[in-house]
Design a protein around this motif. Structure first.
Motif, mmCIF file in Angstrom:
data_model
loop_
_atom_site.group_PDB
_atom_site.id
_atom_site.type_symbol
_atom_site.label_atom_id
_atom_site.label_comp_id
_atom_site.label_asym_id
_atom_site.label_seq_id
_atom_site.Cartn_x
_atom_site.Cartn_y
_atom_site.Cartn_z
ATOM 1 N N GLY A 113 0.821 -1.206 0.000
ATOM 2 C CA GLY A 113 0.000 0.000 0.000
ATOM 3 C C GLY A 113 0.849 1.247 0.000
ATOM 4 O O GLY A 113 0.635 2.165 -0.812
ATOM 5 N N ARG A 125 2.012 2.049 -3.100
ATOM 6 C CA ARG A 125 0.893 2.201 -4.053
ATOM 7 C C ARG A 125 0.885 1.104 -5.111
ATOM 8 O O ARG A 125 0.516 1.330 -6.256
ATOM 9 C CB ARG A 125 0.925 3.576 -4.759
ATOM 10 N N THR A 126 1.357 -0.055 -4.718
ATOM 11 C CA THR A 126 1.296 -1.186 -5.646
ATOM 12 C C THR A 126 -0.143 -1.709 -5.624
ATOM 13 O O THR A 126 -0.669 -2.010 -4.557
ATOM 14 C CB THR A 126 2.264 -2.296 -5.208
ATOM 15 N N GLN A 127 -0.753 -1.816 -6.772
ATOM 16 C CA GLN A 127 -2.180 -2.137 -6.822
ATOM 17 C C GLN A 127 -2.419 -3.645 -6.911
ATOM 18 O O GLN A 127 -1.635 -4.375 -7.524
ATOM 19 C CB GLN A 127 -2.826 -1.453 -8.036
ATOM 20 N N TYR A 128 -3.505 -4.077 -6.277
ATOM 21 C CA TYR A 128 -3.954 -5.458 -6.412
ATOM 22 C C TYR A 128 -5.466 -5.456 -6.233
ATOM 23 O O TYR A 128 -6.024 -4.482 -5.726
ATOM 24 C CB TYR A 128 -3.228 -6.381 -5.427
#
Ligand code: FES
Lengths: 148, 1142
Positions: free
Chosen positions: A27, A30-33
């Protein structure tokens, strides 16, 4: 997102020391999943009673993840070894109850593996999506019995 | 369960736009209002800020809230803040639940319904969970007011001094023999160019002398237990072999040490001795012996001779010292150097490379050299250790003056005992004198060594004095009388009776037995009156396949026999004789007749005429593993012979009465102590083991002497001893990087034609041969145990038998300052490090540039010449996804510094190949400019390759500023290698239970706000173990860690988390599974109302929940993480599904 895409419900048990910190790092960077995953913080992967996973499926989870520290890195020395052994057995039990064993996923994420966490969650979500809803929503009397 | 009905306040934080930008906060608020037990929902812009907190505290009072849910950032961020806030509002701080809406929701997902729905679910689950919370009360435990620091580079040194200054005791643990770390290796420091040693040494001295600092150098962390404020650390104090408190650093020892190995401190650019101090300013200044363990040769030697030691001394031309060293264990170097079966050479690791070192011949060389140089045979230098004579006043009797008996006599006499040696023969030496033929062992070589022994004060040799071993004797001494008159007895009577075949005709004249035949021959040759050399005639047949058979055959030839045949019942492959002896016999035209055995000796007029023999073939293997010979029915033949010598083995041939003997008559002893069935009577040598070698007899003698010493002093005989040699399978023996295939020196031998009479066949090494041969030794153990250092150490600081020690230390805080290592660039083959000698790492150049380094500060090539042009390649292994992805932060600046130093010292042209120049610190950019002004050339572009070009090297790169390729011939290439976590960081992290980041550096608790805390409370990180950093930053970081540790240590108590396990005794079935699984031994089984139930020791429980998940009866639960709390949270999370809002 298209109306018709199946959105699986995924519960993840994360140990406080490595994996939960790894998820935080995902988070922070800001790594998205996919937002399908719901995280439950536990002190150690060794705290995760196999019953929790059964209960999760019974309550309608489509996939369950148990994530802990890498072997040798467990904050409590051996918790993850026990987790690993327990879940090796669990996979067999799941098949017996009629839930595909791929719906239960165990892996090791360190506090610095934010990227890996996001990757693992993304991949798992896609695999579960492909499997479709957990069969309990259809019928699994055996599961009802085991977790009763 | 809390009695009151839950009244829950829910606070949703917008976190500026961090949450509100992605999650629809008002929607979350609305949804939360509908949740059970929720009294109040509010949202704040910044909940953690003062007004946010004040508002909550007011709400708690005004609305009588008894539970609080905060939906904000990760609990790892602010959970503590909220707990304190609750406590301030008068609530139990554990009636709180945090929903992670930021790190695990708003920051990880796109804005939209699904993300908002996830936030709603998370809040709902938190509300459900908090309803089941109970007040918890942390335990308060006192803080141990001391700190431990791991690693004593500049970071550890700084932290130690800071903490010590505050009056708190510090244990500083350093695995190297000296503190100082890499900073001690540097020459100058950037950008000020002050000398590294000059600024570091005073601090090192302070550490060494500070009353609050306990320095544990050459020590490693073994185990860490406990928790914040209360750690117990087990430290392994590795054996230094030099007592730090006694060593005066006089340096006399290094002068005499014969072993040289590359010096780690100088990165192999110089050599050091096996006893050494890494550098002159080392703290502690005590020396250390680098000893890997007993070398395989010494460990294999039955007598435990310091083989590597005397080989090393011979290699240095110190022959007399070598001889003295051999004599410590083996009083017969000249004998043993001639007739030993040398198992050491089979164990020699050089044998794995080419051929084993000729250890036996070197021993003989030392003995012969001493004989040839009587002027050099002054007694060995007086040792610093006082000569101990613990056995003074005791009398020991030795029966038999063979190698075992004489060794025992010498050793007990040296310990002060009086020792009578009884020998039935007219000469001393046992089998050495009467069993070994003179062409193998000349009489004078033996005689000299025997004389040295019997001249030892206290040794009293009585020749021609048999001791009757059974019963009493009227005429002379008996075992019984010796036992009465002496305090201990050693029996070493050997095995002198030749075995008989038991075939018809064995009593004919002309049938001799090996042992008796050789005895008669030798005694006659030694000049014993009334004995003649045997007359063997012209046809001699020897029966047997052992060394005695070969010796009998070869002596018979020398006595004039024309034809000598060895008759052996198996084949050559099964012959027990040493190979080299068989070869010699073949050289001397001895004939061999295999697969035959006599069945009758036929005579004429009572005198042997022929042998009737049976032909054999090999059948099944027997218990010795050799194939058993079986007669071929009816296949016999006859062989003419004037003399037959039966050499099929020997026996003890005496009965010892009350002393137990084996079925084959050997004396029975305890294998460890060599005590016989009669207390105070010990035995060893051939009489116990059966025919064996001189060196084995020596080994038995040592064993017996130790037993006799203990026996006489009333000590336990067997304690701490074993019959087996030490287990060396785990020893990491030294493997020199540089060694060249070198053949073993050949033993010069007398030509076959010249081997007339009983002249010695082997002639011995020359001095040059001996030195060359000795230098083939690989120094497996590094320290050769030549004991030269012990002999010169005036302070008596050296103890070659020192052992590692484990100590437990209680501390309240731990600081990890384990530092970095420069990365080894060998894997980047394109730069040829380790292949081209003129490619160096930056740290190697630091050593060259350092005035106390291998070149005394000259930056020169291996040829000794100054380079004319030097290339410095930046970012080697850094900023490279194949190796280290990160910037190592220090390389640009140290490259600039090296460029400056090279320019200044050599006036060479210096080229820097760089990607980006990072001169970010105070005075750094100015330094960069200065170096540019000095004429150093900067080429922007990572060097692609270094290749050889005659004497020079070519650096290939692309100059990206000019956009063209560069091919630059240079004399020297310097690789500015990356900084990586120091070796062993992974193991250290596991022992401490702290986390490392993806690159292997220790992970800080928060990258910005908690840069010196680890993830484990009470453990801090300092310096380059956390990330590469330069000296100023390291010192600042270490100071910060010290102040954090001091902050903890200034508290009287710490609170220990109350989330520990508890047992519901009623449900417990006492299965004990919890006891088995717990890594901390917190649960135990205790009796309660007549049955066994589990009980948890809260002080030991760390709250992992392993026992909870494993408990079959669900009798154990974990406070704060009980099944109800987790399962209700789970249920709530799944009630509303993403599918419903899709
Ligand atoms: S603490 Fe992470 S698995 Fe045990």
């Amino acid at each position: 997102m298209s109306e018709n895409v199946f959105q699986p419900k995924i519960v993840a048990f994360l140990c406080n020391w490595c994996s939960y910190a790894g998820a935080d790092l995902a988070g922070t960077s800001r790594t998205q999943y996919p937002p399908n995953v719901r995280i439950i913080r536990v002190p150690c992967s060794g705290r995760v009673d196999p019953l929790f996973a059964l209960k999760a499926f019974q309550d309608g989870a489509d996939g369950v993840m148990v994530l802990g520290c890498h072997p040798g890195d467990c904050h409590y020395q051996q918790g993850n070894y026990f987790a690993q052994r327990r879940y090796a057995l669990m996979h067999r039990l799941l098949e017996f109850t009629g839930v595909e064993s791929e719906r239960l996923f165990v892996d090791w994420i360190s506090a610095s593996e934010g990227k890996k966490f996001a990757q693992v969650v993304t991949d798992f979500t896609e695999r579960v999506r492909a499997l479709g809803p957990v069969p309990i929503k259809r019928q699994t009397p055996a599961l009802q019995e085991v977790s009763a | 369960m809390n009695q009151d009905k839950p009244r829950i306040g829910v606070y949703v934080c917008m976190c500026g736009s961090n949450i509100a930008g992605t999650v629809d906060v008002p929607a979350v608020v609305e949804a939360s209002k509908k949740l059970k037990n929720v009294v109040l929902v509010r949202y704040n812009k910044y909940t953690c800020a003062g007004p946010g907190q004040t508002g909550i505290k007011e709400d708690i009072k005004a609305h009588n809230l008894n539970r609080v849910v905060i939906s904000a950032c990760s609990p790892r961020m602010h959970e503590r803040t909220w707990r304190t806030m609750l406590a301030e509002a008068g609530m139990n701080p554990y009636l709180l639940e945090v929903a992670n809406l930021r790190e695990q929701c708003s920051w990880a997902h796109p804005a939209g319904d699904m993300t908002t729905q996830k936030a709603i679910d998370l809040v709902a689950a938190a509300v459900e969970r908090v309803s089941w919370h109970n007040p918890l009360f942390p335990r308060r435990v006192p803080v141990t007011k001391s700190a431990l620091i791991v690693g004593a580079g500049i970071a550890g040194i700084q932290a130690a001094l800071d903490i010590a200054k505050a009056g708190v005791p510090v244990y500083l643990v350093e695995r190297e023999p000296s503190i100082g770390g890499h900073m001690a290796q540097l020459d100058k420091t950037f950008p000020t160019l002050d000398c590294s040693a000059c600024i570091l040494s005073p601090k090192m001295v302070d550490v060494g002398s500070h009353p609050n600092i306990t320095l544990l150098s050459y020590s490693e962390i073994e185990k860490v237990e406990g928790f914040i404020g209360n750690f117990t650390v087990t430290v392994r104090r590795k054996a230094r072999f030099v007592d730090e408190t006694v060593c005066t650093s006089c340096d006399d020892c290094t002068a005499v040490c014969p072993v040289q190995v590359p010096a780690e401190f100088d990165l192999g650019l110089a050599e050091r001795k096996a006893i050494y101090r890494p550098f002159a300013q080392a703290v502690p200044s005590a020396f250390r012996i680098d000893k890997r363990g007993p070398a395989p040769c010494k460990n294999t030697c039955p007598a435990g001779i310091h083989v590597q030691g005397y080989v090393a001394l011979i290699g240095e031309g110190r022959f007399k010292e070598a001889y003295d060293l051999i004599c410590e264990q083996m009083p017969f170097p000249g004998v043993c150097g001639r007739v030993c079966h040398h198992p050491c050479e089979a164990a020699c690791r050089r044998g794995d490379k080419d051929q084993p070192v000729a250890i036996e011949f070197l021993k003989r060389f030392a003995a012969d050299w001493v004989t040839a140089h009587p002027e050099a045979t002054a007694p060995p230098p007086a040792t610093a250790k006082p000569v101990e004579r613990p056995l003074q006043g005791h009398r020991v009797a030795v029966v038999g003056a063979g190698p075992a008996g004489l060794t025992v006599a010498r050793d007990v006499a040296q310990m002060g005992a009086d020792c009578d040696v009884y020998e039935s023969l007219p000469v001393a030496g046992g089998m050495m004198a009467v069993g070994i033929p003179r062409y193998r062992l000349p009489a004078d070589a033996l005689q000299r060594e025997i004389e040295t022994i019997i001249s030892t004060p206290g040794v009293n040799l009585l020749l021609n004095t048999p001791v009757q071993l059974e019963g009493e004797s009227k005429s002379g001494p008996s075992l019984a009388s010796l036992q009465r008159d002496c305090n201990a007895v050693f029996i070493g009577v050997g095995a002198h009776q030749g075995m008989h075949m038991g075939v018809p005709g064995e009593d004919l004249k002309g049938v001799l037995h090996g042992a008796e035949y050789l005895r008669q021959l030798n005694l006659a040759q030694l000049g014993v009156k009334g004995l003649k050399t045997p007359n063997v005639g012209s046809h001699v047949v020897v029966i047997g396949g052992g060394n005695v058979a070969i010796d009998s055959a070869m002596t018979a030839k020398r006595l004039g026999a024309d034809k000598v045949t060895v008759l052996y019942r198996r084949t050559r492959a099964e012959m027990p004789a040493n190979d080299w002896e068989i070869e010699e016999a073949e050289e001397e035209a001895i004939e061999f007749h295999f697969l035959a055995s006599p069945i009758e000796f036929r005579g004429k007029k009572g005198k042997l005429a022929a042998i009737h023999a049976q032909r054999m073939e090999l059948g099944e293997p027997d218990e010795s593993g050799r194939r058993r010979p079986v007669p071929i029915e009816g296949d016999t033949f006859e062989l003419d012979a004037d003399t037959v010598i039966v050499a099929i083995g020997q026996r003890l041939g005496q009965s010892l009465g009350e002393v137990e003997q084996s079925r084959r008559s050997w004396i029975e002893t305890d294998p460890v102590t060599l005590q016989t069935s009669r207390p105070g009577v010990f035995a060893g040598g051939d009489a116990v083991s059966g025919p064996a070698s001189v060196v084995e007899a020596g080994g038995a003698a040592h064993r017996a002497v130790e037993s006799i010493r203990r026996y006489l002093l009333g000590e336990e005989l067997a304690e701490g001893r074993s019959a087996e040699p030490a287990d060396i399978s785990d020893i990491d023996y030294y493997d020199p990087e540089s060694w060249a295939l070198t053949a073993r020196q050949e033993m010069p031998r007398r030509e076959v034609e010249a081997r007339c009479g009983f002249n010695e066949v082997s002639l011995g090494f020359t001095e040059e041969q001996a030195i060359a041969e000795a230098r083939r030794c690989l120094s497996c153990g590094i320290c050769s145990e030549c004991l030269a250092c012990s002999n010169v150490c005036g302070a008596g600081a050296i103890n070659h038998d020192a052992q590692d020690e484990l100590i437990d230390i209680d501390v309240g805080a731990i600081i990890v300052a384990s530092g970095f290592d420069p990365w080894d660039p060998t894997p980047m083959l394109e730069y040829g490090y380790g292949v081209y000698p003129e490619v160096y790492t930056g740290l190697e150049i630091e050593r060259l540039s350092n005035a106390s380094g291998p070149t005394s500060g000259e930056i020169v090539m291996r040829s000794g010449e100054k380079p004319k042009r030097v290339a410095i390649l930046h970012c080697i292994g850094s900023r490279d996804e194949h190796y280290q992805p990160y910037c190592s932060r220090i390389c640009c600046m140290y490259s600039l510094k090296l460029a400056h130093l090279i320019e200044e010292k050599t006036h060479a042209e210096v080229f820097n190949f760089y990607m980006d120049m990072r001169s970010f610190g105070k005075g750094y950019e100015e330094f960069y400019e200065r170096v540019q002004r000095e004429g150093v050339v900067f080429v922007r572009g990572r060097a692609a390759q270094v290749s050889p070009d005659g004497d020079r090297l070519i650096v290939r790169a692309e100059d990206t500023d000019l956009g063209r390729p560069v091919n630059l011939p240079v004399d020297m290439v310097i690789l500015a290698t990356a900084a990586v976590p120091s070796k062993g960081s992974a193991e250290l992290a596991q022992k401490l239970h702290v986390t490392r980041d993806a690159t292997g550096f220790f992970l800080e608790a928060h990258p910005k706000l908690r840069p010196v805390d680890s993830n484990t409370d009470g453990i801090f990180v300092a310096g380059a173990c956390q990330a590469p950093r330069d000296i100023p930053d390291t010192v600042a970081h270490a100071g910060a860690a010290a102040s954090q540790a001091l902050g903890l240590l200034s508290q009287e108590f710490v609170e220990v988390v109350p989330t520990v396990a508890e047992v519901r005794t009623l449900h417990c079935v006492g299965c004990g599974l919890c006891v088995e699984v717990c890594p901390f031994s917190a649960p135990s089984l205790v009796e309660s109302r007549g049955r066994m139930v589990a009980e948890i020791n809260e002080a030991l429980c760390k709250g992992c929940g392993l026992c909870v998940a494993g408990c079959r009866g669900k009798a154990i639960s974990l406070r704060g993480f009980n099944d109800t709390q987790i399962l209700t949270q789970l249920e709530a999370l799944l009630q509303l599904s993403p599918a419903t809002c899709a």
